[in-house]
Structures are given as structure tokens and as C-alpha cells.
Write a protein that holds these residues in place. Structure first.
Motif, PDB file in Angstrom:
ATOM      1  N   PHE A 193      15.877  10.172 -15.343  1.00 50.67           N
ATOM      2  CA  PHE A 193      15.118  10.885 -14.317  1.00 50.67           C
ATOM      3  C   PHE A 193      13.619  10.728 -14.556  1.00 50.67           C
ATOM      4  CE2 PHE A 193      13.517  15.114 -12.613  1.00 50.67           C
ATOM      5  CZ  PHE A 193      13.506  14.679 -11.296  1.00 50.67           C
ATOM      6  N   GLY A 194      13.208  10.809 -15.810  1.00 51.04           N
ATOM      7  CA  GLY A 194      11.802  10.592 -16.149  1.00 51.04           C
ATOM      8  C   GLY A 194      11.340   9.196 -15.740  1.00 51.04           C
ATOM      9  N   ALA A 195      12.225   8.214 -15.911  1.00 49.43           N
ATOM     10  CA  ALA A 195      11.885   6.839 -15.529  1.00 49.43           C
ATOM     11  C   ALA A 195      11.732   6.729 -14.019  1.00 49.43           C
ATOM     12  CB  ALA A 195      12.959   5.884 -16.034  1.00 49.43           C
ATOM     13  N   ALA A 196      12.651   7.367 -13.286  1.00 52.61           N
ATOM     14  CA  ALA A 196      12.575   7.322 -11.819  1.00 52.61           C
ATOM     15  C   ALA A 196      11.277   7.961 -11.336  1.00 52.61           C
ATOM     16  CB  ALA A 196      13.786   8.025 -11.209  1.00 52.61           C
ATOM     17  N   LEU A 197      10.923   9.107 -11.929  1.00 53.00           N
ATOM     18  CA  LEU A 197       9.655   9.763 -11.579  1.00 53.00           C
ATOM     19  C   LEU A 197       8.468   8.840 -11.851  1.00 53.00           C
ATOM     20  CD1 LEU A 197      10.126  13.372 -12.998  1.00 53.00           C
ATOM     21  CD2 LEU A 197       9.604  12.815 -10.634  1.00 53.00           C
ATOM     22  N   SER A 198       8.509   8.166 -13.017  1.00 48.62           N
ATOM     23  CA  SER A 198       7.419   7.261 -13.373  1.00 48.62           C
ATOM     24  C   SER A 198       7.298   6.121 -12.371  1.00 48.62           C
ATOM     25  CB  SER A 198       7.636   6.677 -14.764  1.00 48.62           C
ATOM     26  OG  SER A 198       7.794   7.707 -15.700  1.00 48.62           O
ATOM     27  N   ILE A 199       8.468   5.578 -11.977  1.00 46.54           N
ATOM     28  CA  ILE A 199       8.455   4.461 -11.022  1.00 46.54           C
ATOM     29  C   ILE A 199       7.835   4.914  -9.694  1.00 46.54           C
ATOM     30  CG2 ILE A 199       9.943   3.023  -9.571  1.00 46.54           C
ATOM     31  CD1 ILE A 199       9.753   1.843 -12.287  1.00 46.54           C
ATOM     32  N   ILE A 200       8.258   6.085  -9.206  1.00 48.87           N
ATOM     33  CA  ILE A 200       7.729   6.587  -7.936  1.00 48.87           C
ATOM     34  C   ILE A 200       6.216   6.795  -8.040  1.00 48.87           C
ATOM     35  CG2 ILE A 200       7.723   8.587  -6.375  1.00 48.87           C
ATOM     36  CD1 ILE A 200      10.135   6.916  -5.948  1.00 48.87           C
ATOM     37  N   LEU A 201       5.802   7.412  -9.144  1.00 50.03           N
ATOM     38  CA  LEU A 201       4.375   7.667  -9.357  1.00 50.03           C
ATOM     39  C   LEU A 201       3.591   6.344  -9.389  1.00 50.03           C
ATOM     40  CD1 LEU A 201       2.228   9.756  -9.946  1.00 50.03           C
ATOM     41  CD2 LEU A 201       2.801   9.645 -12.360  1.00 50.03           C
ATOM     42  N   ALA A 202       4.142   5.361 -10.123  1.00 49.48           N
ATOM     43  CA  ALA A 202       3.467   4.064 -10.225  1.00 49.48           C
ATOM     44  C   ALA A 202       3.387   3.385  -8.858  1.00 49.48           C
ATOM     45  CB  ALA A 202       4.206   3.172 -11.221  1.00 49.48           C
ATOM     46  N   MET A 203       4.478   3.514  -8.061  1.00 50.26           N
ATOM     47  CA  MET A 203       4.490   2.879  -6.733  1.00 50.26           C
ATOM     48  C   MET A 203       3.427   3.475  -5.835  1.00 50.26           C
ATOM     49  SD  MET A 203       7.415   0.891  -6.266  1.00 50.26           S
ATOM     50  CE  MET A 203       8.815   1.347  -5.274  1.00 50.26           C
ATOM     51  N   ILE A 204       3.331   4.806  -5.824  1.00 49.48           N
ATOM     52  CA  ILE A 204       2.349   5.469  -4.969  1.00 49.48           C
ATOM     53  C   ILE A 204       0.946   5.001  -5.356  1.00 49.48           C
ATOM     54  CG2 ILE A 204       1.288   7.687  -4.394  1.00 49.48           C
ATOM     55  CD1 ILE A 204       4.063   8.958  -4.834  1.00 49.48           C
ATOM     56  N   ILE A 205       0.714   4.920  -6.673  1.00 48.78           N
ATOM     57  CA  ILE A 205      -0.620   4.565  -7.131  1.00 48.78           C
ATOM     58  C   ILE A 205      -0.919   3.086  -6.893  1.00 48.78           C
ATOM     59  CG2 ILE A 205      -1.849   4.226  -9.298  1.00 48.78           C
ATOM     60  CD1 ILE A 205      -0.867   7.278  -9.702  1.00 48.78           C
ATOM     61  N   LEU A 206       0.084   2.233  -7.076  1.00 45.99           N
ATOM     62  CA  LEU A 206      -0.132   0.814  -6.785  1.00 45.99           C
ATOM     63  C   LEU A 206      -0.444   0.613  -5.307  1.00 45.99           C
ATOM     64  CD1 LEU A 206       2.430  -1.079  -9.023  1.00 45.99           C
ATOM     65  CD2 LEU A 206      -0.027  -0.850  -9.310  1.00 45.99           C
ATOM     66  N   LEU A 207       0.193   1.420  -4.461  1.00 44.55           N
ATOM     67  CA  LEU A 207      -0.102   1.354  -3.026  1.00 44.55           C
ATOM     68  C   LEU A 207      -1.574   1.700  -2.772  1.00 44.55           C
ATOM     69  CD1 LEU A 207       1.252   1.016  -0.186  1.00 44.55           C
ATOM     70  CD2 LEU A 207       1.359   3.513  -0.118  1.00 44.55           C
ATOM     71  N   MET A 208      -2.037   2.770  -3.458  1.00 42.44           N
ATOM     72  CA  MET A 208      -3.451   3.154  -3.317  1.00 42.44           C
ATOM     73  C   MET A 208      -4.379   2.039  -3.788  1.00 42.44           C
ATOM     74  SD  MET A 208      -3.635   7.069  -4.614  1.00 42.44           S
ATOM     75  CE  MET A 208      -5.421   6.985  -4.655  1.00 42.44           C
ATOM     76  N   VAL A 209      -4.016   1.427  -4.920  1.00 44.17           N
ATOM     77  CA  VAL A 209      -4.847   0.358  -5.464  1.00 44.17           C
ATOM     78  C   VAL A 209      -4.840  -0.845  -4.518  1.00 44.17           C
ATOM     79  CG1 VAL A 209      -5.116  -1.262  -7.373  1.00 44.17           C
ATOM     80  CG2 VAL A 209      -4.527   1.101  -7.831  1.00 44.17           C
ATOM     81  N   PHE A 210      -3.677  -1.113  -3.914  1.00 45.77           N
ATOM     82  CA  PHE A 210      -3.558  -2.201  -2.954  1.00 45.77           C
ATOM     83  C   PHE A 210      -4.505  -1.967  -1.776  1.00 45.77           C
ATOM     84  CE2 PHE A 210      -1.486  -4.036   0.825  1.00 45.77           C
ATOM     85  CZ  PHE A 210      -1.516  -5.365   0.450  1.00 45.77           C
ATOM     86  N   ILE A 211      -4.501  -0.730  -1.261  1.00 48.58           N
ATOM     87  CA  ILE A 211      -5.405  -0.390  -0.162  1.00 48.58           C
ATOM     88  C   ILE A 211      -6.851  -0.570  -0.604  1.00 48.58           C
ATOM     89  CG2 ILE A 211      -6.199   1.487   1.344  1.00 48.58           C
ATOM     90  CD1 ILE A 211      -3.300   2.585   1.190  1.00 48.58           C
ATOM     91  N   TYR A 212      -7.114  -0.127  -1.839  1.00 49.27           N
ATOM     92  CA  TYR A 212      -8.468  -0.253  -2.397  1.00 49.27           C
ATOM     93  C   TYR A 212      -8.935  -1.706  -2.414  1.00 49.27           C
ATOM     94  CZ  TYR A 212     -11.795  -0.570  -6.345  1.00 49.27           C
ATOM     95  OH  TYR A 212     -12.851  -0.859  -7.168  1.00 49.27           O
ATOM     96  N   THR A 213      -8.069  -2.612  -2.891  1.00 52.72           N
ATOM     97  CA  THR A 213      -8.477  -4.021  -2.947  1.00 52.72           C
ATOM     98  C   THR A 213      -8.562  -4.617  -1.541  1.00 52.72           C
ATOM     99  OG1 THR A 213      -6.178  -4.623  -3.351  1.00 52.72           O
ATOM    100  CG2 THR A 213      -7.610  -4.516  -5.257  1.00 52.72           C
ATOM    101  N   ARG A 214      -7.684  -4.152  -0.635  1.00 55.35           N
ATOM    102  CA  ARG A 214      -7.724  -4.632   0.753  1.00 55.35           C
ATOM    103  C   ARG A 214      -9.056  -4.320   1.424  1.00 55.35           C
ATOM    104  NH1 ARG A 214      -3.377  -7.447   3.091  1.00 55.35           N
ATOM    105  NH2 ARG A 214      -3.857  -9.010   1.548  1.00 55.35           N
ATOM    106  N   PHE A 215      -9.616  -3.149   1.075  1.00 57.21           N
ATOM    107  CA  PHE A 215     -10.895  -2.762   1.661  1.00 57.21           C
ATOM    108  C   PHE A 215     -12.073  -3.326   0.874  1.00 57.21           C
ATOM    109  CE2 PHE A 215      -8.355   0.251   4.029  1.00 57.21           C
ATOM    110  CZ  PHE A 215      -8.992   0.242   5.263  1.00 57.21           C
ATOM    111  N   GLY A 216     -11.795  -4.356   0.095  1.00 50.86           N
ATOM    112  CA  GLY A 216     -12.884  -5.044  -0.591  1.00 50.86           C
ATOM    113  C   GLY A 216     -13.208  -4.481  -1.963  1.00 50.86           C
ATOM    114  N   GLY A 217     -12.353  -3.579  -2.471  1.00 54.12           N
ATOM    115  CA  GLY A 217     -12.592  -3.026  -3.802  1.00 54.12           C
ATOM    116  C   GLY A 217     -12.302  -4.066  -4.877  1.00 54.12           C
TER     117      GLY A 217
END
Lengths: 276, 299
Positions: free
Chosen positions: B268-292
């Protein structure tokens, strides 16, 4: 014109007041920490008289020095490995062409962009599933991974500002690759390497999450000890220790400032002499 | 003769490129091996573990299941996720609002002063973020420094309940992440060409308009970087909630920590970590898309 200048002056006064207030916010907890390291009461909530007993205890209590030694050892080794891997990587990946290079280059940023706890859990799983028992070695590996991107980024930034023709010139003049790397590239990127190393070192010194996940029962680092003491509510010794570290940092900063003032003085004098 | 020289140069170049290949392999090997072994492999293991079944006594049964992800959708855990995002949102907003003017100030003063201010800004965290967090317990508790101060001044009649609230958590988080947020904003403000502001002024724009139309858009990469640098660690940093928050303010970081300590539910801890990492990678993806630039996150 007069009015405009008045306005500008008012704005600069407001800006200064704002910055001072913000620094009060930043330093209030530091002052509290220092004050309570001299507090007679163990409760650490109310002031009940001046004492130096926690400093005395700190020097007598050998446990904390051992912990301090372990922390330094981990920080030094992690920094050294991180600097080696990060620097060679930044230089190598600059011009290399191979399959999966893009993947590797993106992977390096992972430890920065994912929360520390995710990295800690993931690294723990690798050791656990491959039956590697936890030790100082596993802590060092985890911390190195954590600081690797910082070294890589600072060195990469430095490389980007370097003129590649100086390396070409060295090769044209008959130096081999290793010689060129050690005597041309490395000195040019040294400031980046040093600032990466400094960042890595200070990060590992205060690292708790990755370290506590990868430590076995016998190994304790300073942040782990601090955290467990805080949770138990006993911390004047820790306050004393942190006050000492803080004082040390302040002294370094002061020496740096004095040296700078001295250098400026020398430069000015040299300039004046040159003008004559 | 001319041809000969050209040939020898060509040969020389070929020889050199072969050597370059070897040296680049040697140089790239450590970071490639390290990244594969200690970054890619761990993430793969995490993904694998998140699909395993929880066994008795904290053991892991190697049977494939989606249960861990379904578990996250339970209201108990959704509340924690929601709470995490609310706290992270307010922390980020406050950190940016407080930090931007400071970054602008540091960017304007003389180079040496700005160096000293930066060091002073980072110093408390370099020394020890944890001990300083504990100072907040001393400052905020009902008989603590702040309450005694306000009572003595007669501003309040009864001590305020500040500790073990979301307010305390956000205050602690802002404290921890402010320095890291100021640095990227500072570097993007410093790069700004003052001529552009002059031009805007000369063309008749007031200071407010100049700020919103010129300064803010041009320094947005720094602000983006600051947002990422605050938001990401905020969600995973369980110590602040642990020390300053009450039992109610739990964050995803605390929840993951629990699965590996008290609850002993690794999948369960691993699943939580994966979800957390996915949400944050999505944010980082948006960040780089906007020229970050990802490099701005490390300096």
C-alpha cells in the motif's frame, strides 16, 4: 521630479522594512534555539535561569560525538562519490551519443523532482528484494543518489559557459584525453564542481528521510538523533550542539567578509598606485 | 601535396574521433550505471511492489492485485490526499508571495550584499532545519514565547491555540521552503534587463502595469521553479506535520511513512508513492511544457 524622488525613497524604505521583518521571521526560531540552549529547565518551554550544563554534557557525552562522526563520514563519502559520478557524467554526456542517452539524462533529475520519501521507499525496496542488509553503505548509496543531480546540474551549467575550443587546442597540441580532462576541462569547471560539492555536503548533513529508511538499527546520524530526541521532548543538548554549529558557520562567514573587505582595500590601493 | 595534407588531417580526425568514443564511454559509464541501478531499478521495484498483496504480520505475498490502488480511493485516505494538497497549495502560495519581494530586493542590491543576504537566508537551514522546526514548538505553544509576548502587551487576554493546527504546519512549511523558493526567483529577476522596465515607463506605463506586463511574465520561469521546489517536498515532508500538526493534519508523506513503520503495509505504501510520484511528474511535465528548465530546480 522632487515628488518622484520622494516616492522612490519611500518605496526603498518600505522594501528595507519588509526585508528586515522577513529576516526577523527567519531568525526568531534561531534566537529561541540559542537562548534555550542556556536554559536551566529541561522542559524547554519556559525560561528558568542561565546554565552551561548542556554544553558540558555535550562534551562529556561521548555518544553524540560518535553520532557526529558517523554523520560526517556518510556526508564526506556520499559527496565524494556524488562529485565523481556527477562530474564525469556531466562532461561525458555533453558530447556522447548512445541509445537511451535521453532516458539517462531525464532519469538523473528524478531524485530532485520526486518527493524524498518516494526515493527512500524505492531504494529500500531494491535492497530488500535483493537481500542486501542495511548498513552505512546503503545509507551512502541513497544519499549519493539524492545529491547526484545537484552536482550534475551545477557542473553542466559551468560546462555550458566554457569555450570548447580550449579543449580542442589542448588535443591539437598533442595532449591526450585524460591529460586534457585533468588539466584543461577540470580547472575550467572547478567552481561548478566545488559549489556542487558544497551543496551535496550540506544536503547530506541534514538528511533525515532517505537516511532513516536505509539505516539499520545500530546506525544513527545526527538528524536521526535530533529527531528522536525531539520526539521524546528532550533537546537542550541538541540546542547546544546546533548553537555551536551555527556559531562556527557565522565565524566562517565573518572571516570571509573580513577577507573580502581586505581584498577590496588592496585592489583600491593598487588602483590608486597605478593611477599615480 | 595539398591532397596529402588533407588526407593526413582526415586520418588524424578519424583517429581522434575513435579515441573520443572510448573516452566518452568511460566518462558516461559511472552516471549511466548509477542511474540504472539506483534510480530506474528502484522505481521499477516500487511499481512492482504496488501490485503485490499484503500478507500477515507485515509480510508481502507475491500475488498480483489492484487492491492497493483501490484502497487509496477509500474516503479515509482521500481526505488525507485532499488535506495534503490544500496545505501544499497554501504553503506554495504564501512562500511565493513572501519570497518574490525578497528575491527582487536581493537582486537589486550590490553584488556583495546580495551574496551575504543569500548566505544569511540559507544559514538556518544549513545548520539544521529540524532543530529550528522544534523552536516553533517552543514559540507557538500555549505558554510559549509568542503567547507570553502577546499577553504581556495586552493584545490578547487568553493564550491562542496555535500549535498542533494547520496554521502551525503551514507556518513551518513556509519557513522550510522559503529559502529554496527565493533562489530561483532571485536568479530570474537578476537576469532581467532593466532597460525593458525603462522602456515600459518611457512608453507611459505606470509601475503597476510595468510589473504585471513586463516584470512578472519575464520572471515567470523563476516563479515556476519556485512553485515546483515548494510544492513537491511539501507533500512528502512528514516531519513538519509530525511535529507541528495535530493528529488531524496528516499528509500523504506521513501516510507513506506509516506504511513502512507502524502499519507495515509495504504494497500500500508503494501504491501511494507511485500515485504521488505520478501527480508530481505530471506537474513537472507541465512545467517543462511551459518552457521551464529542469536545471533551474537544482541551483
Amino acid at each position: 521630479m522632487e515628488k518622484k524622488r520622494g516616492k522612490k525613497k519611500a518605496a526603498s524604505v518600505i522594501a528595507k522594512i519588509y526585508v528586515i521583518l522577513l529576516f526577523i521571521f527567519i531568525y526568531a526560531p534561531v534566537v529561541v534555539m540559542i537562548v534555550f540552549s542556556f536554559n536551566d529547565s529541561r522542559a524547554n518551554v519556559v525560561w528558568s535561569g542561565f546554565t552551561l550544563k548542556y554544553y558540558k554534557k555535550l562534551f562529556v557525552d561521548s555518544g553524540i560525538w560518535e553520532v557526529f562522526g558517523t554523520t560526517l563520514l556518510i556526508a564526506v563519502i556520499s559527496t565524494l562519490i556524488g562529485v565523481f559520478v556527477g562530474t564525469t557524467g556531466a562532461v561525458g554526456l555533453r558530447s556522447a551519443k548512445f541509445k537511451g542517452k535521453k532516458l539517462i539524462m531525464n532519469t538523473i533529475y528524478f531524485p530532485i523532482v520526486i518527493p524524498e520519501i518516494v526515493l527512500a521507499v524505492a531504494t529500500l525496496l531494491v535492497f530488500n528484494l535483493s537481500n542486501v542488509s542495511l548498513s552505512i553503505g546503503t545509507i551512502i548509496i541513497g544519499n549519493t543518489t539524492l545529491v547526484l543531480p545537484y552536482v550534475y546540474i551545477t557542473v553542466k551549467a559551468r560546462l555550458a559557459g566554457m569555450d570548447p575550443s580550449i579543449e580542442e587546442a589542448s588535443l591539437d597540441l598533442g595532449a591526450d584525453r585524460l591529460y586534457t580532462f585533468l588539466h584543461v576541462t577540470l580547472p575550467a569547471i572547478m567552481p561548478g564542481v566545488m559549489s556542487g560539492a558544497f551543496m551535496a555536503f550540506s544536503l547530506v548533513l541534514d538528511e533525515l528521510i532517505v537516511t532513516s529508511f536505509l539505516a539499520n538499527a545500530e546506525t544513527t546520524t545526527l538528524p536521526m538523533k535530533v529527531y528522536s530526541m525531539i520526539k521524546k521532548g528532550i533537546s537542550p543538548e541538541i540546542n547546544a550542539l546546533t548553537t555551536l554549529i551555527f556559531a562556527f558557520c557565522m565565524v566562517c562567514l565573518l572571516i570571509y567578509l573580513i577577507k573580502w573587505a581586505f581584498d577590496v582595500h588592496k585592489v583600491k590601493k593598487a588602483r590608486a598606485n597605478a593611477m599615480l | 601535396m595539398k591532397n596529402n595534407t588533407a588526407d593526413s588531417v582526415k586520418k588524424h580526425k578519424e583517429k581522434r574521433s575513435a579515441k573520443a568514443k572510448i573516452s566518452s564511454v568511460v566518462m558516461c559509464a559511472p552516471i549511466t550505471i548509477w542511474s540504472v541501478l539506483f534510480i530506474l531499478l528502484p522505481v521499477a521495484m516500487l511499481l512492482f511492489m504496488s501490485f503485490m498483496t499484503k500478507g500477515p504480520l507485515g509480510r508481502v505475498l507475491y500475488q498480483f492485485t489492484f487492491d492497493n490502488y483501490a484502497e487509496i480511493l477509500k474516503p479515509v485516505y482521500l481526505v488525507v490526499v485532499k488535506q495534503s494538497f490544500i496545505i501544499a497549495f497554501w504553503t506554495t502560495l504564501l512562500t511565493i508571495l513572501l519570497g518574490y519581494p525578497l528575491a527582487a530586493f536581493i537582486a537589486r542590491v550590490k553584488k556583495k550584499t546580495s551574496g551575504v543576504l543569500t548566505v544569511l537566508l540559507m544559514l538556518p537551514l544549513w545548520v539544521s532545519g529540524l532543530v529550528i522546526l522544534y523552536s516553533f514548538v517552543v514559540i507557538l505553544n500555549s505558554s510559549g514565547t509568542l503567547n507570553s509576548f502577546l499577553l504581556a502587551l495586552g493584545i490578547i487576554k487568553e493564550p491562542l491555540e496555535l500549535l498542533y493546527t494547520n496554521f502551525a504546519v503551514i507556518l513551518g512549511m513556509v519557513y522550510m521552503f522559503l529559502p529554496f523558493a527565493v533562489l530561483p526567483m532571485y536568479s530570474s529577476i537578476e537576469k532581467l534587463d532593466p532597460g525593458l522596465m525603462e522602456a515600459s515607463k518611457d512608453l507611459g506605463a505606470g509601475p503597476v502595469k510595468t510589473f504585471f506586463k513586463v516584470t512578472l511574465p519575464l520572471t515567470s520561469p523563476g516563479i515556476f521553479a519556485a512553485v515546483i521546489l515548494t510544492f513537491i517536498p511539501c507533500i512528502g515532508y512528514y516531519m513538519v506535520t509530525d511535529m507541528l500538526g495535530g493528529g488531524t493534519s496528516m499528509m500523504v508523506g506521513n501516510l507513506i511513512y506509516r506504511q513502512y513503520t507502524i502499519a507495515r503495509n509495504w504494497p500500500f505504501g508503494a501504491a501511494l508513492s507511485i500515485i504521488l510520484a505520478m501527480i508530481i511528474l505530471l506537474m513537472v511535465f507541465i512545467y517543462t511544457r511551459f518552457g521551464g528548465d529542469l536545471d533551474d530546480l537544482g541551483a
